[in-house]
Design a protein around this motif. Structure first.
Motif, PDB file in Angstrom:
ATOM      1  N   PRO A  51      40.421  13.971  62.364  1.00 37.23           N
ATOM      2  CA  PRO A  51      41.692  14.485  61.625  1.00 37.23           C
ATOM      3  C   PRO A  51      41.375  14.715  60.302  1.00 37.23           C
ATOM      4  N   PRO A  52      42.053  15.931  59.781  1.00 35.44           N
ATOM      5  CA  PRO A  52      42.148  16.442  58.384  1.00 35.44           C
ATOM      6  C   PRO A  52      41.930  15.280  57.441  1.00 35.44           C
ATOM      7  N   ARG A 109      42.329  15.897  71.764  1.00 40.20           N
ATOM      8  CA  ARG A 109      42.560  16.615  70.625  1.00 40.20           C
ATOM      9  C   ARG A 109      43.946  16.059  70.085  1.00 40.20           C
ATOM     10  N   GLN A 110      45.071  15.662  70.883  1.00 40.61           N
ATOM     11  CA  GLN A 110      46.289  15.255  70.474  1.00 40.61           C
ATOM     12  C   GLN A 110      45.813  13.802  69.723  1.00 40.61           C
ATOM     13  N   MET A 113      44.146  14.237  66.380  1.00 37.32           N
ATOM     14  CA  MET A 113      45.169  14.700  65.434  1.00 37.32           C
ATOM     15  C   MET A 113      46.233  13.401  65.006  1.00 37.32           C
ATOM     16  N   GLU A 129      42.892  24.355  66.732  1.00 35.15           N
ATOM     17  CA  GLU A 129      43.178  23.409  65.873  1.00 35.15           C
ATOM     18  C   GLU A 129      42.453  23.410  64.463  1.00 35.15           C
ATOM     19  N   THR A 132      43.721  26.384  62.256  1.00 36.78           N
ATOM     20  CA  THR A 132      45.193  26.107  61.522  1.00 36.78           C
ATOM     21  C   THR A 132      44.958  24.552  60.872  1.00 36.78           C
ATOM     22  N   ARG A 134      44.505  21.576  61.699  1.00 38.30           N
ATOM     23  CA  ARG A 134      45.111  20.311  62.308  1.00 38.30           C
ATOM     24  C   ARG A 134      44.195  19.467  62.745  1.00 38.30           C
ATOM     25  N   LEU A 135      42.742  20.082  63.020  1.00 45.24           N
ATOM     26  CA  LEU A 135      41.444  19.210  63.104  1.00 45.24           C
ATOM     27  C   LEU A 135      40.400  19.696  62.081  1.00 45.24           C
TER      28      LEU A 135
END
Length: 186
Positions: A51-52, A109-110, A113, A129, A132, A134-135
């Motif tokens: 995650p970021p 992926r979810q 995140m 992702e 943008t 999100r990852l």
């Protein structure tokens, strides 16, 4: 004529080719058996996605830091899972690690995140992702692991015209069909 697109793991895809249920497959690594004809269509880089703002984005990623993470894994029979387990076994020297099994790349992926863990996934599955924000992609020794994507069909079995046309299109348009994720992961 009927065309169906199915998504499956490595074991399911090989079984569908062998049974004749599938005429053509796109897969990460052609099987040794059964005998297949394969054509490479582009790189398949496997990356450590987090995650970021994740702690692995700062400083050197060591075996101890990797071993402290929970890894989100595909189901047994998945090529991505096999690759991830090999990478972790080598990186951690056989030490145990925490993992959670999830059934699809989308679920993984979810989960990443949402902060449930980190994962090693094909860069092609996370392009949007990452673009943008999100990852994020963490840099770690031994990564990315770059394999190839292939178009595959059984050797010795005629390919139906629709599948042959699709395979030819994918091979001839490989750059448009499969963007090089390794150059887009900065």
């Amino acid at each position: 004529m009927s065309i169906a697109l199915r998504v499956g793991n490595r074991e399911e895809t090989i079984a569908a080719l062998m049974s004749g249920e599938t005429d053509l497959a796109v897969m990460g690594r052609p099987p040794v058996a059964p005998d297949v004809v394969s054509e490479p269509i582009g790189p398949n880089p496997h990356l450590l996605v987090v995650p970021p703002g994740h702690r692995l984005l700062e400083g050197a990623v060591t075996a101890d830091r990797l071993g402290a993470e929970t890894f989100l894994l595909r189901e047994r029979g998945s090529g991505t899972r096999i690759l991830t387990e090999r990478f972790l076994d080598e990186s951690l020297g056989g030490r145990p690690y925490d993992s959670v099994e999830l059934g699809t790349n989308e679920t993984i992926r979810q989960g990443v995140m949402a902060g449930l863990g980190v994962a090693i996934l094909s860069g092609n599955t996370v392009l949007g992702e990452v673009a943008t924000g999100r990852l994020a992609v963490a840099r770690a020794p031994g990564l990315p692991i770059v394999r190839q994507w292939f178009v595959v069909h059984l050797a010795g079995r005629p390919v139906v015209p629709a599948a042959a046309t699709l395979a030819r299109f994918v091979v001839e348009n490989r750059a448009r069909v499969l963007p090089d994720a390794s150059t887009q992961m900065g």
